[in-house]
Design an enzyme around this catalytic site. Structure first.
Site, PDB file in Angstrom:
ATOM      1  N   ALA B   6      60.817-100.165  22.753  1.00  0.00           N
ATOM      2  CA  ALA B   6      61.945-100.669  21.979  1.00  0.00           C
ATOM      3  C   ALA B   6      63.144-100.760  22.911  1.00  0.00           C
ATOM      4  O   ALA B   6      63.580 -99.756  23.454  1.00  0.00           O
ATOM      5  CB  ALA B   6      62.247 -99.733  20.807  1.00  0.00           C
ATOM      6  N   SER B   8      66.972-101.759  23.214  1.00  0.00           N
ATOM      7  CA  SER B   8      68.194-102.085  22.475  1.00  0.00           C
ATOM      8  C   SER B   8      69.139-102.928  23.305  1.00  0.00           C
ATOM      9  O   SER B   8      70.036-103.568  22.766  1.00  0.00           O
ATOM     10  CB  SER B   8      68.899-100.793  22.074  1.00  0.00           C
ATOM     11  OG  SER B   8      69.346-100.122  23.245  1.00  0.00           O
ATOM     12  N   CYS B  98      66.797 -94.707  10.202  1.00  0.00           N
ATOM     13  CA  CYS B  98      66.284 -95.798  11.049  1.00  0.00           C
ATOM     14  C   CYS B  98      65.115 -95.302  11.903  1.00  0.00           C
ATOM     15  O   CYS B  98      64.111 -96.004  12.053  1.00  0.00           O
ATOM     16  CB  CYS B  98      67.398 -96.340  11.935  1.00  0.00           C
ATOM     17  SG  CYS B  98      66.884 -97.703  12.994  1.00  0.00           S
ATOM     18  N   GLY B 122      64.108 -94.893  24.245  1.00  0.00           N
ATOM     19  CA  GLY B 122      64.989 -94.214  25.194  1.00  0.00           C
ATOM     20  C   GLY B 122      65.569 -92.929  24.647  1.00  0.00           C
ATOM     21  O   GLY B 122      66.592 -92.458  25.146  1.00  0.00           O
ATOM     22  N   CYS B 190      75.291 -98.540  14.517  1.00  0.00           N
ATOM     23  CA  CYS B 190      75.249 -99.889  15.109  1.00  0.00           C
ATOM     24  C   CYS B 190      75.752-100.962  14.168  1.00  0.00           C
ATOM     25  O   CYS B 190      76.320-101.954  14.603  1.00  0.00           O
ATOM     26  CB  CYS B 190      73.846-100.211  15.613  1.00  0.00           C
ATOM     27  SG  CYS B 190      72.602-100.372  14.301  1.00  0.00           S
TER      28      CYS B 190
END
Lengths: 328, 356
Positions: B6, B8, B98, B122, B190
């Site tokens: 993943a 970002s 999330c 991460g 976010c």
């Protein structure tokens, strides 16, 4: 195209290199006009099909079909519905009120469905409406004589094998220029700005190649679809006349963007929906307008596609499907 | 091994992808498109700059890269959940939600559908055989936010940064030549980049916007407020009351009342938890002295843990040393040394220990 990589000449300049560039653009104009059998003078070069569409449609009130490209759909004052095969309804066309023109796509970019464009042109003109046809997908694949009588036709370079970032708006009867980009009087006032000589020359060369070749046969597309249907695929617009190179297939329980990614990992380029700038695939408005429930993956065949490649695609889909279905 | 990372667009996930790629794995970069960015016009793409940075890193590493549109799932599982929790008088942590739903469930499944054996992120945390441990760097440790992740999902997860410090991660990013190497840290949720949660809640649920009473614990009206969702447990400032000092000790959504009291009323001895995720069987933990944490990087307090047999997914945590402002909606995570053995969301906390 090759010489023009090295020559930064402006076709509007008076010097020798400028004249050469002007003549190169002029030849390309004839080559693109030749695709339609129309005079070169009515060809306006643009940055691509979206600009061609906007140049026409930003003026006046337009009826558009529900399966148009977004660059056409957004200008529609009236949306004409389509049936489950994606073909527009003549009744809705005849009933459209309060519009000056009709815009209809000849061959659809997602499903390949072909609209009865000559009948649309005749019905619309009999009511005094102007007609715009987005034919970006069609040279080399469909009979462009069907476009006779249209007021505006949009073409795209990269859809016929030319460089990306150049297109044309064909205006056979001229009319009042309505430039989006104003300035000097290039393109007979339809578009200001120095020409993209390199792109235009490439577009012209591609047009000449396409015009001189036999039309693409749907045999390989049919073989691809037979293979995918045997794996459980459902073909959008299967029962309608379609472009010979485009196939939109959905598999129950499989998200199109995931199948596209899985195929990409296998070295096969397919697409889903329409891409946005971040690269995310969005649900297809075209499929939604036809009431097609599946998540469709678009396969496009090129003129160089072989039977072995088609079989390789079917085998790759077969390998990808179990994991996609299990985790869908 | 085929691993979906993943990405970002930040430095941490960039380095996670680079390290796995360097280790010889077949890494596939995926950027999750979760929401429309507030700074862009309607209809435009979300977080385009971050997606582009992720794409640049993937290109640098020469790995495949895809953007997955997860907006619908994110809206339902995270944004709507945030609003409904505020509406219920709680103070949610959307990053926890999330992780539990989007990253380690939806993304994991889609990674499996691409033939991957694992996903990587991460996060600063460590995992081994379905178990979850705090990161080596205690300042960066994010294990607290990962408590809803199932052991099954952890078995398919990789946290390449779990043993590193942030400066080491940035050093790796420079070594790999990643454009994200000097990118600043984002601290906000976010999808609320201005960090104004009250504005977000008010826009999502305008009917919540409205005055109510501020009362003491005996019910005496001390003042007025302009929307209880603007308050959080333990809050002292912005109450506009005389006397005091007053602290928010409870939020009653049913009566729209904000209840205030003295600071001593904020000390919790017993906490009821919902959404319990047991990393070890409850019976194995029963009666053992463990350590509870109720906020990111917050103090660890000795505790014991009991499953609530009458309510599946509920548990009781008894704190032998009280913790201040244990806030409904926030996470309570229980550690055994470095290992996360339990996590859940605070339902309510009580200041007096109930009888055993």
């Amino acid at each position: 195209m090759m010489p023009w990589f090295a020559i930064p000449a402006n076709p509007s300049a008076a010097h020798g290199l400028g004249r050469e560039a002007a003549m190169a653009v002029d030849r390309a104009r004839a080559q693109v006009g030749g695709l339609l059998g129309w005079p070169a003078a009515g060809v306006v070069f643009t940055s691509g099909a979206s600009e061609s569409n906007a140049t026409v449609m930003s003026r006046g009130r337009w009826a558009v079909t529900a399966v148009e490209h977004p660059s056409v759909r957004l200008w529609g004052a009236v949306t004409l519905p389509v049936d489950a095969q994606g073909v527009l309804s003549f009744d809705a066309l005849d009933a459209a009120e309060g519009v000056d023109g009709v815009s209809v796509m000849y061959g659809n970019n997602e499903t390949g469905v072909v609209q009865p464009v000559q009948e649309v042109i005749q019905r619309a003109r009999s009511r005094g409406l102007r007609v715009h046809v987005d034919a970006a997908q069609c040279p080399g694949r469909l009979d462009l004589a069907e476009l006779a009588g249209a007021d505006f036709v949009t073409l795209s370079s990269h859809k016929i094998g030319g460089p990306a970032g150049v297109g044309a708006l064909c205006v056979p009867r001229g009319g009042d220029a309505a430039p989006l980009i104003r300035g000097a009087s290039q393109e007979r006032g339809w578009r200001a700005g120095t020409h993209n000589v390199l792109g235009i020359v490439g577009f012209g060369a591609a047009a000449e190649v396409v015009a001189g070749e036999p039309r693409v046969s749907p045999a390989l597309r049919d073989a691809l679809e037979a293979g995918l249907v045997a794996l459980g695929g459902e073909v959008a617009s299967e029962g309608a006349p379609r472009l010979p190179q485009t196939s939109c297939v959905a598999f129950a329980g499989v998200l199109a963007p995931d199948l596209v990614a899985a195929l990409d990992l296998a070295g096969i380029a397919a697409s889903a929906g329409s891409a946005c700038a971040s690269g995310a695939a969005r649900p297809s408005a075209v499929l939604a307008a036809m009431g097609f429930a599946g998540s469709g993956v678009r396969f496009s065949l090129g003129c160089g596609t072989t039977e072995a490649e088609v079989l390789a695609v079917v085998r790759a889909v077969e390998r990808c499907l179990p994991a996609l279905r299990e985790n869908g | 091994m085929r691993i979906v990372c993943a990405m970002s667009g930040g430095v941490d996930s960039s380095v996670a992808a680079a390290l796995l790629h360097e280790a010889g794995h077949e890494v596939i970069g995926v950027h999750m498109k979760l929401h429309e960015s507030s700074g862009s016009e309607a209809g435009h793409c979300c977080g385009l700059d971050d997606a582009l940075d992720a794409r640049r890193v993937a290109d640098r590493l020469k790995i495949p890269f895809y953007v997955m549109d997860l907006q619908t799932a994110f809206r339902e599982a995270v944004m709507n959940d945030l609003v409904s929790q505020y509406a219920a008088g709680m103070t949610p942590n959307p990053c926890v939600q999330c992780n539990g739903v989007l990253k380690f469930h939806v993304l994991l499944r889609r990674a499996m559908s691409l033939g991957a054996e694992a996903i990587a992120t991460g996060h600063y945390a460590r995992t081994e055989d379905g178990r979850l441990f705090a990161a080596a760097d205690k300042d960066k440790d994010q294990s607290y936010f990962l408590h809803p992740v199932s052991a099954e999902a952890l078995r398919k997860s990789r946290f390449p940064l779990g043993g590193m410090t942030k400066p080491e991660v940035r050093e790796h990013a420079r070594r790999f030549g990643l454009v994200t190497a000097e990118k600043p840290e984002s601290m906000e949720v976010c999808f609320i980049p201005d960090d104004d949660h009250a504005r977000f809640v008010r826009e999502a649920l305008p009917e919540l916007d409205g005055a109510g009473e501020i009362v003491d614990e005996a019910g005496k009206v001390l003042g007025r407020h302009d929307g209880y969702f603007r308050y959080t447990l333990g809050q002292r400032r912005g109450l506009g009351l005389g006397g005091g000092p007053w602290f928010v000790v409870a939020i009653d959504a049913a009566t729209r009342r904000v209840v205030v009291g003295g600071e001593d009323r904020l000390l919790a001895h017993e906490v009821e938890v919902r959404g319990a995720n047991w990393f070890q069987p409850a019976a194995a933990l029963r009666g053992r002295e463990l350590l509870a944490r109720v906020r990111h990087r917050g103090a660890l307090a000795p505790c014991t843990l009991t499953a609530d047999d009458t309510h599946p997914g509920h548990a009781r945590v008894r704190l032998s040393a009280p913790l201040r402002a244990v806030t409904p909606g926030q996470s309570l995570v229980v550690y055994d040394g470095d290992e996360v053995v339990f996590g859940g969301l605070v339902r309510r906390a009580s200041s007096a220990a109930a009888p055993a």
